[in-house]
Write an enzyme that holds these catalytic residues in place. Structure first.
Site, mmCIF file in Angstrom:
data_model
loop_
_atom_site.group_PDB
_atom_site.id
_atom_site.type_symbol
_atom_site.label_atom_id
_atom_site.label_comp_id
_atom_site.label_asym_id
_atom_site.label_seq_id
_atom_site.Cartn_x
_atom_site.Cartn_y
_atom_site.Cartn_z
ATOM 1 C CE LYS A 1 9.831 -24.597 -70.410
ATOM 2 N NZ LYS A 1 9.852 -24.938 -71.846
ATOM 3 N NE ARG B 1 8.887 -20.783 -72.489
ATOM 4 C CZ ARG B 1 9.377 -20.186 -71.401
ATOM 5 N NH1 ARG B 1 8.660 -19.277 -70.751
ATOM 6 N NH2 ARG B 1 10.558 -20.531 -70.948
ATOM 7 C CB CYS C 1 26.804 -58.559 -43.404
ATOM 8 S SG CYS C 1 26.338 -60.286 -43.566
ATOM 9 N NE ARG D 1 15.688 -25.616 -66.183
ATOM 10 C CZ ARG D 1 15.708 -25.969 -67.442
ATOM 11 N NH1 ARG D 1 14.837 -26.830 -67.897
ATOM 12 N NH2 ARG D 1 16.601 -25.482 -68.275
ATOM 13 N N GLY E 1 12.773 -34.558 -76.299
ATOM 14 C CA GLY E 1 11.860 -35.249 -77.200
ATOM 15 C C GLY E 1 10.606 -34.441 -77.415
ATOM 16 C CG HIS F 1 35.652 -62.418 -59.149
ATOM 17 N ND1 HIS F 1 36.896 -61.818 -59.200
ATOM 18 C CD2 HIS F 1 35.579 -63.051 -57.964
ATOM 19 C CE1 HIS F 1 37.553 -62.106 -58.086
ATOM 20 N NE2 HIS F 1 36.779 -62.850 -57.318
ATOM 21 C CB SER G 1 24.606 -61.008 -39.720
ATOM 22 O OG SER G 1 25.061 -60.136 -40.725
ATOM 23 C CE1 TYR H 1 25.660 -55.512 -38.588
ATOM 24 C CE2 TYR H 1 24.691 -55.872 -36.431
ATOM 25 C CZ TYR H 1 25.351 -56.357 -37.555
ATOM 26 O OH TYR H 1 25.685 -57.670 -37.631
ATOM 27 C CG MET I 1 7.157 -28.645 -80.863
ATOM 28 S SD MET I 1 5.703 -27.634 -81.100
ATOM 29 C CE MET I 1 6.067 -26.272 -80.000
HETATM 30 P P1 ADP Z 1 13.313 -25.030 -73.042
HETATM 31 O O1 ADP Z 1 12.336 -25.856 -72.315
HETATM 32 O O2 ADP Z 1 14.059 -25.768 -74.100
HETATM 33 O O3 ADP Z 1 14.219 -24.272 -72.117
HETATM 34 P P2 ADP Z 1 11.809 -22.626 -73.352
HETATM 35 O O4 ADP Z 1 10.357 -22.753 -73.476
HETATM 36 O O5 ADP Z 1 12.307 -22.232 -72.024
HETATM 37 O O6 ADP Z 1 12.480 -23.952 -73.848
HETATM 38 O O7 ADP Z 1 12.230 -21.569 -74.423
HETATM 39 C C1 ADP Z 1 13.472 -21.514 -75.052
HETATM 40 C C2 ADP Z 1 13.970 -20.082 -75.073
HETATM 41 O O8 ADP Z 1 13.002 -19.190 -75.556
HETATM 42 C C3 ADP Z 1 14.337 -19.646 -73.700
HETATM 43 O O9 ADP Z 1 15.653 -19.153 -73.724
HETATM 44 C C4 ADP Z 1 13.389 -18.551 -73.349
HETATM 45 O O10 ADP Z 1 14.079 -17.557 -72.681
HETATM 46 C C5 ADP Z 1 12.898 -18.057 -74.717
HETATM 47 N N1 ADP Z 1 11.509 -17.630 -74.606
HETATM 48 C C6 ADP Z 1 10.460 -18.403 -74.333
HETATM 49 N N2 ADP Z 1 9.325 -17.666 -74.225
HETATM 50 C C7 ADP Z 1 9.680 -16.383 -74.446
HETATM 51 C C8 ADP Z 1 8.965 -15.142 -74.446
HETATM 52 N N3 ADP Z 1 7.670 -15.096 -74.200
HETATM 53 N N4 ADP Z 1 9.650 -14.033 -74.715
HETATM 54 C C9 ADP Z 1 10.965 -14.080 -74.968
HETATM 55 N N5 ADP Z 1 11.716 -15.196 -74.973
HETATM 56 C C10 ADP Z 1 11.074 -16.354 -74.710
HETATM 57 MG MG MG Z 2 13.892 -22.907 -70.895
#
Ligand code: ADP
Ligand code: MG
Ligand code: MG
Length: 888
Positions: free
Chosen positions: A26, A96, A844, A352, A105, A468, A777, A864, A107
């Site tokens: 990210k 984030r 083979c 991404r 898993g 089998h 082979s 091959y 946060m």
């Molecule tokens: P995930 O990895 O689960 O996608 P994100 O970090 O992308 O989590 O965040 C989840 C949501 O929060 C996303 O839809 C993103 O658009 C929104 N979001 C994250 N940061 C901001 C921000 N600075 N302003 C507005 N919305 C945000």
């Molecule tokens: Mg996201």
């Protein structure tokens, strides 16, 4: 001083997309988008190295981090004109997580951090929208309470539900500013009751609380388990992204959304996504309200009456389309993006590479190559060969309604539907009547081959991925679900019971060999389409690859499929498979059970014309392409009659008393049939068998060459050779037979004799064996079995534990064990070439259709690979990828 913090925003960034390891997926892409000049809210990324430090140093931070974070926060303030805790223009941020690879898993994101009892009022004032401000604050308390402070989220949900119920509201958007204010007080009380302290009011304390929670979540149980399952090292760590908030919940000119730059299920070059007006963060995917389409076209196609973004926010839409285009051109791949519109202004929050179906991957790669976005070689490299499997078989119509009966292992891909049959004979009989059947067995044995051939698909209640049923079904390209333990089969009553229902023979079921599921009734199917993108990409792959691709095939039907899929010859024709046919097995048993040469010759005389006509058919279909025919290699036990009835039948055919037959069958019993009287050992004891087979091959070669006009140069392969003298002896029989046939017909034969390398001794003594063998082979099924000393038929019971305990990473019967078995292959290739530089080398075993194993074959320089017909396209693509990799 180590740099722990990388800033981005305002058209610049300290990081790049190449810094994924340090900044996470990210963070590195936020930096890249910012450098591209795209509208990204300013922010900064705390590196994965800080995470590693934090976990290794008792949850503490490295020196200098606090100062670097303060500097980065000042930069955000300078760009936005907002400060943490400011009573007029408070700065709010999101926190984030973001590892190198996206990882469940970790946060969850916390939005609106920086709000407290005072700043919420400032936000209300500066935005002129009190409702928005309190909505944001309650979201913050809920998210922070849940993910940072560990307060059960249902506590918050109950309060909200209760409020909506008492006020008679339906949607969250119905709540007023005053309603939210009341809720906030109750939320704060819940937090205080839960943690024994008031909800933190200091934005800095909030920030460090959230940062610590992200790093802490790297070591939570869910993340650890996920990493173990996906072999992600703990040392990778996660990064933390702190970013200025932008608001999609500031009324009807604001919105938030997610989109793919192309359709992720079809690959069509059309923007595909959803958005919600007056919403924030994950509202779009949370299913609280029904999202709206981004494009008008998608809205019409989806039959929605809610306006698209294209109509309600045309300016932002136009800008968004242009940005998607910039991103695709830059990343040269389909992107999955997140965005927010704040009062008409568009902000990009994430990009991404988009996850996609096999079909979409194929289409988008071919399109992008044609658009000039990527090269053909890049398109080839981009497709996961194994995913082609999904495209080579019919699949269940995605819109079909379904009732699941049971789940087993996804043993062989594709979906099949038909009447239930419980025996192979019955399967064959019904197939003869033009019916479609699914063969249901507790497990299958070689005796079921004809039933498996007749069936549309195979379902077993016992057995693993290498049982089998699974191995044979994959070889035949037939859908198979194995080990569906929830199904009980009662052969006597001809019923099966599953999910509380009892089905009889003749009832319809559907199996999905790609998912392992079993469904009630006949579900509608969609046919594979191998034209268009598929054939384009494979044709490009053919231009690139060095190794030839052949097929393992013995029946005319398999040979035809192999050619349709582009096989360039047959790498393995297993003659014993030609003997399993109903009309033949009795003659084969006569041959095996005969206790003298005369008896054997009598049985062989019956088999000769059958073999010959089989070979003629194969040669005709392959029309001049190379065909490798392996002499008989049956583990004898597979042919010995079992039970009184079968014994009586064979005895009658041979005109001997049943008792004597039984004695002979018992005499042939072996303790270790896999290591017993098989392969060339049989031809050494009974040269007349090899003689008959060689004759059938040579006579067929002459006949087919006359019929088709194309020369036929058979490759005769001697199985299970360990000693050169074994090969010499069998080769002498073959050569003598060739001479005899030449003399009888007056024709000249062109043929070669080689051996299957499937014993460690053969690999080690390859230099010597190559004096007699014109080709090798690699029979890697047996070579794996004999190298590991693991019986393939018995491996299922313990190989699973080996994998979960990390002793082996992959099943060596599926993916070649490069270190051990591979070393033997390498040794044999090298030593074989020293004796005979132009010795033809191929593989083979089942590995011939496995992409990772094919990569290895390229490094050894094999000529091959040969695999089951249905895997031929996969092998063609894999061989091309291997050649590209070797080129570097
Ligand atoms: P995930 O990895 O689960 O996608 P994100 O970090 O992308 O989590 O965040 C989840 C949501 O929060 C996303 O839809 C993103 O658009 C929104 N979001 C994250 N940061 C901001 C921000 N600075 N302003 C507005 N919305 C945000
Ligand atoms: Mg996201
Ligand atoms: Mg999420």
């Amino acid at each position: 001083m180590t740099k722990w913090v990388y800033a981005f925003g305002d058209g610049t960034a300290e990081g790049t997309s190449g810094m994924r390891n340090l900044l996470g997926g990210k963070g590195s892409n936020l930096a890249e988008m910012s450098s591209l000049g795209l509208p990204v809210p300013p922010g900064f990324t705390i590196t994965t190295e800080v995470c590693t430090y934090y976990t290794q140093n008792g949850d503490t931070y490295p020196d200098g981090l606090t100062a670097q974070v303060e500097t980065a926060l000042d930069r955000i303030s300078a760009l936005t004109g907002r400060r943490f805790g400011d009573q007029e223009n408070p700065l709010l941020v999101s926190v984030r997580s973001g590892a190198r690879v996206s990882m469940p898993g970790m946060m969850d994101t916390v939005l609106n951090l920086g709000l407290n009892d005072a700043t919420v009022q400032a936000l209300a004032k500066s935005s002129g929208d009190a409702r928005f401000a309190y909505d944001s604050y309650r979201r913050f308390i809920q998210m922070y309470g849940d993910v940072v402070l560990g307060v059960e989220h249902h506590a918050f949900e109950e309060i909200l539900e209760h409020e909506k119920e008492t006020k008679g509201y339906v949607l969250d958007t119905d709540l007023t500013a005053a309603d939210w204010q009341g809720i906030i007080e109750r939320y704060k009380a819940v937090v205080e009751a839960s943690i024994g302290k008031p909800f933190p009011q200091d934005p800095h304390a909030q920030l460090w609380g959230a940062v610590g929670a992200v790093f802490g979540s790297w070591m939570n149980q869910r993340a650890i388990t996920y990493r173990r399952l996906h072999t992600i090292p703990e040392t990778w760590g996660t990064a933390v992204n702190v970013q200025a908030m932008v608001f999609g919940n500031m009324g009807d000119t604001s919105a938030t959304g997610v989109a793919f730059t192309r359709n992720p299920s079809t690959g069509e070059n059309a923007l595909y996504g959803e958005f919600l007006v007056n919403a924030q963060g994950e509202d779009v995917v949370a299913g609280i309200r029904t999202p709206q389409s981004i494009t008008e076209k998608a809205r019409i196609e989806g039959g929605s009456d809610k306006p698209s973004m294209e109509t309600v926010m045309p300016a932002a839409f136009t800008e968004f389309v242009a940005i998607c285009d910039v991103l695709e051109r830059h990343y040269k791949d389909m992107q999955d993006v997140e965005f927010t519109i704040e009062r008409g202004k568009l902000w990009m929050l994430q990009t991404r590479s988009g996850k996609r179906t096999a079909k979409a991957a194929l289409r988008s790669a071919v399109d992008m190559a044609n658009e000039g976005l990527i090269t053909r070689e890049q398109a080839i490299a981009r497709i996961d060969p194994a995913s082609l499997d999904q495209l080579l078989h019919p699949t269940i119509d995605p819109s079909a309604e379904r009732t699941v009966l049971a789940s087993g292992l996804p043993a062989s891909p594709g979906a099949a539907t038909g009447e239930i049959v419980f025996s192979s004979d019955e399967a064959e009989r019904l197939k003869g009547l033009g019916k479609k059947v699914v063969l249901v067995r507790v497990e299958t044995s070689p005796e079921d081959i004809h039933g498996m051939h007749a069936a549309e698909g195979i379902l077993t209640t016992r057995g693993g991925m290498t049982s089998h049923a699974a191995v044979v079904a994959r070889g035949m390209g037939k859908p198979c679900v194995s080990g569906a333990g929830g199904i009980r089969v009662d052969y006597a009553k001809a019923t099966l019971t599953a999910a509380g229902r009892t089905l009889k023979a003749g009832d319809q079921i559907t199996i999905d060999g790609a998912s392992g599921q079993v469904f009630l009734g006949a579900l509608p199917m969609v046919k594979p389409d191998l034209s268009g993108d598929f054939s384009n990409l494979i044709a490009w792959a053919d231009d690139v690859r060095r190794m030839k691709v052949r097929a393992n095939a013995e029946t005319p039907a398999d040979a035809r499929v192999a050619r349709e899929f582009g096989a360039e010859g047959i790498g393995l024709c297993r003659t014993e498979h030609m003997f399993f046919d109903e009309g033949r097995i009795v003659a084969v048993r006569e041959m095996i059970l005969a206790d003298n040469e005369q008896g054997r010759r009598a049985a062989l005389a019956k088999l000769l014309p059958m073999q010959r006509s089989d070979f003629v058919a194969l040669f005709e279909i392959m029309a001049g392409l190379p065909v490798t025919i392996r002499l008989l290699d049956p583990p004898l036990h597979e042919f010995i009659p079992h039970g009184d009835e079968e014994i009586a039948e064979v005895a009658a055919a041979m005109g001997v008393p049943a008792d004597r037959m039984k004695e002979r069958a018992e005499a042939l019993h072996e303790f270790n049939p896999m290591l017993g009287h098989r392969g060339c050992r049989l031809a050494i004891s009974y040269p007349e068998i090899a003689e008959m087979q060689a004759r059938a091959i040579f006579e067929a070669a002459i006949e087919a060459a006359e019929k088709t006009g194309a020369p036929v140069e058979p490759e005769v392969m001697v199985p299970l050779v360990g000693l050169k003298a074994e090969l010499d002896l069998v080769k002498a029989t073959i050569d003598a037979t060739a001479k005899a046939v030449e003399k009888e017909t007056g024709k000249t034969l062109v043929y070669s004799v080689g051996t299957m390398v499937e014993l460690p001794r053969a690999a080690l003594r390859a230099a010597e064996i190559a004096e007699a063998a014109e080709f090798f082979s690699f029979g890697t099924n047996d070579l794996t079995q004999t190298t590991f000393g693991i019986s393939r038929d018995d491996a299922a019971s313990f190989l699973g534990a080996y994998q979960t305990k990390g002793i082996i990473e992959r099943d060596p019967f599926v993916t070649l064990d490069v270190d051990g078995v591979g070393e033997l292959v390498k040794i044999a290739a090298e030593r074989g070439r020293t004796t005979r530089p132009d010795i033809k080398l191929g593989i083979c075993g089942e590995h011939g259709g496995d992409p990772a194993s094919i990569t290895f074959c390229e490094t050894v320089g094999l000529d091959y690979v040969s695999c089951s017909p249905f895997r031929v396209p996969i092998a063609r693509l894999s061989a091309a990828q291997a050649a590209l990799k070797a080129k570097g």
